[in-house]
Motif scaffolding. Structure first.
Motif, short mmCIF file in Angstrom:
data_model
loop_
_atom_site.label_atom_id
_atom_site.label_comp_id
_atom_site.label_asym_id
_atom_site.label_seq_id
_atom_site.Cartn_x
_atom_site.Cartn_y
_atom_site.Cartn_z
N LEU A 33 0.84 -1.20 0.00
CA LEU A 33 0.00 0.00 0.00
C LEU A 33 0.87 1.25 0.00
CD1 LEU A 33 -2.55 -0.99 2.77
CD2 LEU A 33 -3.11 -0.59 0.37
N SER A 34 0.48 2.23 -0.79
CA SER A 34 1.13 3.53 -0.69
C SER A 34 0.69 4.17 0.63
CB SER A 34 0.74 4.43 -1.86
OG SER A 34 -0.60 4.85 -1.75
N ALA A 35 1.44 5.15 1.09
CA ALA A 35 1.07 5.83 2.34
C ALA A 35 -0.30 6.49 2.22
CB ALA A 35 2.14 6.86 2.70
N VAL B 159 3.09 12.63 8.94
CA VAL B 159 4.26 11.76 8.80
C VAL B 159 4.09 10.83 7.60
CG1 VAL B 159 5.53 9.86 9.90
CG2 VAL B 159 4.93 11.90 11.23
N LEU B 160 2.90 10.28 7.41
CA LEU B 160 2.68 9.38 6.26
C LEU B 160 2.81 10.13 4.93
CD1 LEU B 160 -0.22 7.12 7.57
CD2 LEU B 160 2.19 6.52 7.29
N ARG C 276 6.25 11.34 0.21
CA ARG C 276 7.03 12.31 -0.58
C ARG C 276 8.46 11.81 -0.82
NH1 ARG C 276 8.52 18.51 0.96
NH2 ARG C 276 9.64 18.93 -0.95
N PHE C 277 9.02 11.12 0.17
CA PHE C 277 10.37 10.58 0.05
C PHE C 277 10.35 9.13 -0.44
CE2 PHE C 277 11.19 14.15 2.94
CZ PHE C 277 12.25 14.75 2.27
N ASP C 278 9.27 8.74 -1.11
CA ASP C 278 9.14 7.40 -1.72
C ASP C 278 9.45 6.27 -0.75
OD1 ASP C 278 8.38 8.40 -4.24
OD2 ASP C 278 10.48 8.78 -4.75
N HIS D 269 15.53 9.55 5.02
CA HIS D 269 15.26 10.91 4.55
C HIS D 269 14.02 11.50 5.25
CE1 HIS D 269 18.29 10.92 1.38
NE2 HIS D 269 17.93 9.68 1.13
N THR D 270 13.02 10.66 5.48
CA THR D 270 11.80 11.12 6.14
C THR D 270 12.10 11.57 7.56
OG1 THR D 270 10.43 9.64 4.81
CG2 THR D 270 9.46 10.45 6.86
N ALA D 271 12.86 10.76 8.31
CA ALA D 271 13.20 11.11 9.69
C ALA D 271 14.00 12.40 9.73
CB ALA D 271 13.98 9.97 10.35
N LYS D 272 14.95 12.54 8.82
CA LYS D 272 15.78 13.74 8.78
C LYS D 272 14.92 14.97 8.47
CE LYS D 272 20.08 15.51 6.95
NZ LYS D 272 21.24 15.23 6.12
#
Length: 179
Positions: free
Chosen positions: A66-68, A138-139, A144-146, A151-154
């Motif tokens: 599933l995508s986010a 967050v999702l 956005r960062f695939d 990268h998401t956490a940063k």
């Protein structure tokens, strides 16, 4: 042995004289109360992943995820048809996804998609719990960062372990490592 299920309160029905008392006592050996799916949102994504796997095997398709955005749409739907509605929605989404490996929001049935605003902006007139707002945001950043969690956490200014714990609590499957 008899296995019986109902969505009615049999205690009340017996008291009102709408259900036979003797039959109630014969059936009421082990009583299991299972709340509707809308009351247990933490079960939606694990069930969806199980249904995806089953449907992919049934149709001899490669595994899909599933995508986010699709995951968020599933968790926001009220599921009046309970688990059966979820299973049917997932089967449709898997079939509509075709050869793609990720199930996007547009593959979900219109009745499921209709509960989420088409805009990616937040509706600030809507009052939602902070935890829900955080999950949505967050999702979306993860999408956005695939799906790249580092990268998401940063980008969110949090540690990777913190992100991992949040995603696990929300039922987002662990990142798959390709070899």
């Amino acid at each position: 042995r008899v296995l019986a299920a109902t969505n009615r309160n049999l205690d009340e029905m017996v008291a009102e004289g709408h259900f036979r008392k003797d039959l109630f006592y014969r059936l009421n050996v082990v009583n299991v109360d299972i709340p509707p799916l809308r009351a247990r949102p933490e079960d939606i994504l694990p069930l969806a992943r199980e249904f995806i796997g089953n449907t992919c095997r049934q149709y001899a398709l490669d595994h899909k995820s599933l995508s986010a955005e699709a995951a968020e749409t599933l968790t926001e739907h009220s599921w009046p048809g309970n688990v059966r509605e979820l299973a049917n929605a997932i089967e449709r989404a898997v079939v509509m996804t075709g050869e793609r490996s990720k199930i996007e929001r547009d593959a979900l049935p219109p009745t499921v998609r209709g509960t989420m605003a088409p805009s990616t902006e937040f509706d600030f007139n809507e009052i939602v719990p902070m935890a829900d707002l955080e999950r949505r945001y967050v999702l979306r950043v993860l999408e956005r960062f695939d799906g790249n969690r580092t990268h998401t956490a940063k980008a969110l200014g949090i540690g990777a372990n913190t992100l991992w714990r949040k995603l696990k609590a929300w039922g987002v499957p662990p990142a798959r490592i390709s070899k």
